[in-house]
Design an enzyme around this catalytic site. Structure first.
Site, mmCIF file in Angstrom:
data_model
loop_
_atom_site.group_PDB
_atom_site.id
_atom_site.type_symbol
_atom_site.label_atom_id
_atom_site.label_comp_id
_atom_site.label_asym_id
_atom_site.label_seq_id
_atom_site.Cartn_x
_atom_site.Cartn_y
_atom_site.Cartn_z
ATOM 1 N N GLU A 1 37.684 39.553 46.990
ATOM 2 C CA GLU A 1 37.214 38.982 48.263
ATOM 3 C C GLU A 1 35.975 38.097 48.131
ATOM 4 O OE1 GLU A 1 37.028 41.862 51.417
ATOM 5 O OE2 GLU A 1 39.196 42.146 51.365
ATOM 6 N N GLU B 1 45.272 45.108 48.874
ATOM 7 C CA GLU B 1 44.753 45.943 49.966
ATOM 8 C C GLU B 1 45.552 45.664 51.225
ATOM 9 O OE1 GLU B 1 40.487 45.966 50.765
ATOM 10 O OE2 GLU B 1 40.080 45.710 48.627
#
Ligand code: BGP
Length: 472
Positions: free
Chosen positions: A166, A371
């Protein structure tokens, strides 16, 4: 498109689950580990724990892997804490830290679980942060060296590598995640310079991985939230294209094509935040290519044209999944077609399929979900169980869409939802739980840290072993 028959999941599909080092391990200063930026943090969101003990996975990993094996997981995505391997980021290697991950990987392999390693998940060594963090080009050198160390140590046992988790959240929510302490334009210029230097580090590490480990596979792992236009108004379409470019494509275009997306670049120039990019940088960016695209998916976002002033660009408090709007760029909208979870995040399983198709269409690289999951206030009830049927429903609806995306023709390597085991959430501490396995601790009281499989873990096991569980 509707289908009367769905493509089956292949025998090599990586049915997994995920964690990150700082959120699950604990043992924050054990056996020579150095402090990371997370460990030296002095304040946490109100009412939330620090990460010093977390789920104590560092000391209980054998028990945790045994439970993952009971669940019949085929993959476990976890992060190697840079500060366990090289405590100050660029100095001596710590043998005890190296041994810990050998032990963990060996335990996984013995249980038939494929390790998928994240090299960096928000936990920069504090010593490097003191020297300027990602804004110091020497940090990229240190990251490449860290990569060389772990490729040499674990490369014979590990096929799948993720570079940076991320990166887009580290930039878009830099103050919250601790990427910068500066604010305003100065902060944004600092962040986008760090961003650029991170891309260079990532490209170098991908190139080095391919040189050292010809059969390994490596890729980035951004948080992708496909951006929908609020309506068919052309202004809304434009705003969605702009925000998609800035939030999503900027990160993957650089990783895959080695270039800035034109709209993202126009945005950076307009704002006065564009980093300096040299010819040499462009050559480095093009030299490192990913083998797949990993991504974290929680929700989509919906935006309208940028009418209004700063005060009415959004009617909701923002976080990583809730956009806030930006004057002259887009207005944040609540999608009336989507329910929200207990934390206000929209739930959009069909958006998952839309996102698979958008990513496949853009990049034509195999996709790996690193995720996806539901944060909830789970409860261990007096019968000793956690009845998380809401999580089963969430995962089932997303996996149904994943299978539709497979049928659409998207190449999907695997699904690793967040999270394998309860851990400390990034924004809301221990009480916001994601795991398949319950960990008995409260926000500030560690209790006995006992592990209990939740109902969702039995559902997931049945799906993995029999293929049943996605039927309505
Ligand atoms: C992602 C992070 C994870 C995890 C997850 C859920 O952004 O990669 O580390 O925290 O989001 O977010 P939260 O814990 O804030 O609910």
């Amino acid at each position: 498109m509707h289908y009367s028959e769905l493509k089956p999941f292949g025998p090599d599909f990586l049915w997994g689950a995920s964690t990150s080092a700082y959120q699950v391990e604990g043992g924050w200063d054990a056996d020579g580990k150095g402090p990371s930026v997370i460990d030296v943090r002095t304040s946490y969101p109100e009412g939330t724990s620090d990460y010093k003990v977390a789920a104590d996975h560092y000391h209980r990993f054998r028990e945790d892997v045994a439970m993952m094996a009971d669940m019949k997981l085929r993959a476990y995505r976890f992060c190697i804490a840079w500060t366990r391997i090289i405590p100050d980021g660029d100095g001596e290697v710590n043998p005890a830290g190296v041994k810990f991950y050998h032990d963990l990987i060996d335990e996984l392999l013995a249980a038939g679980i494929e390790p998928i390693i994240t090299m960096y998940h928000f936990d920069l060594p504090a010593a490097l942060d003191e020297k300027g963090g990602w804004g110091n080009p020497a940090t990229a050198d240190a990251f490449v060296r860290f990569g060389e160390v772990i490729f040499a140590e674990y490369g014979s046992k590990v096929t799948y590598w993720l570079t940076i988790n991320e990166q887009n959240m580290m930039i878009l929510y830099g103050n919250a995640i601790g990427t910068t302490t500066l604010t305003g334009d100065e902060g944004m210029r600092d962040l986008y310079r760090q961003n650029h230097l991170m891309f260079l580090a990532q490209a170098r590490v991908m190139a080095r991985c391919h040189e050292l480990l010809p059969s390994a596979k490596i890729g980035p792992a951004p948080n992708i939230s496909l951006v929908y236009p609020n309506s068919c108004a052309p202004e809304d379409i434009l705003a969605a294209a702009d925000w998609n470019a800035v939030r999503n494509w900027l990160y993957l275009d650089l990783a895959v094509f080695g270039r800035y997306h034109h709209l993202a670049w126009a945005y950076l120039v307009k704002k006065g935040w564009a980093p300096e990019v040299t010819e040499e940088d462009l050559a480095i960016l093009k030299s490192g290519k990913p083998d797949f695209v990993a991504f974290n998916y929680y929700a989509t976002q919906t935006v309208a044209g940028p009418t209004g002033t700063a005060a009415d660009l959004s009617n909701r408090p923002g976080d990583q999944q809730i956009v806030q709007g930006e004057v002259g760029i887009y207005r944040a909208m609540k999608n009336p077609h989507l329910p929200t979870n207990a934390f206000g995040w929209e739930i959009d399983p069909v958006g998952f399929r839309n996102e698979f198709n958008a990513l496949w269409d853009r990049y034509h690289l195999p996709l790996l979900v690193t995720e996806n999951g539901l944060g909830a206030f789970d409860e261990l009830t007096p019968d000793g169980k956690v009845h998380d049927d809401y999580r089963i429903d969430y995962l089932k609806r997303h996996l149904q869409q994943l299978q539709l995306a497979l049928t659409d023709g998207v190449e999907i390597l695997g699904y690793c939802p967040w999270s394998a085991i309860d851990l400390v959430s990034t924004h809301q501490g221990v009480k916001k739980r994601y795991g398949f396995i319950h960990v008995n601790r409260d926000e500030f009281d560690l209790l006995d840290l006992k592990r209990t499989r939740k109902e969702s873990s039995y559902w997931y096991e049945r799906l993995i072993t029999t293929g049943h569980g996605l039927e309505d």
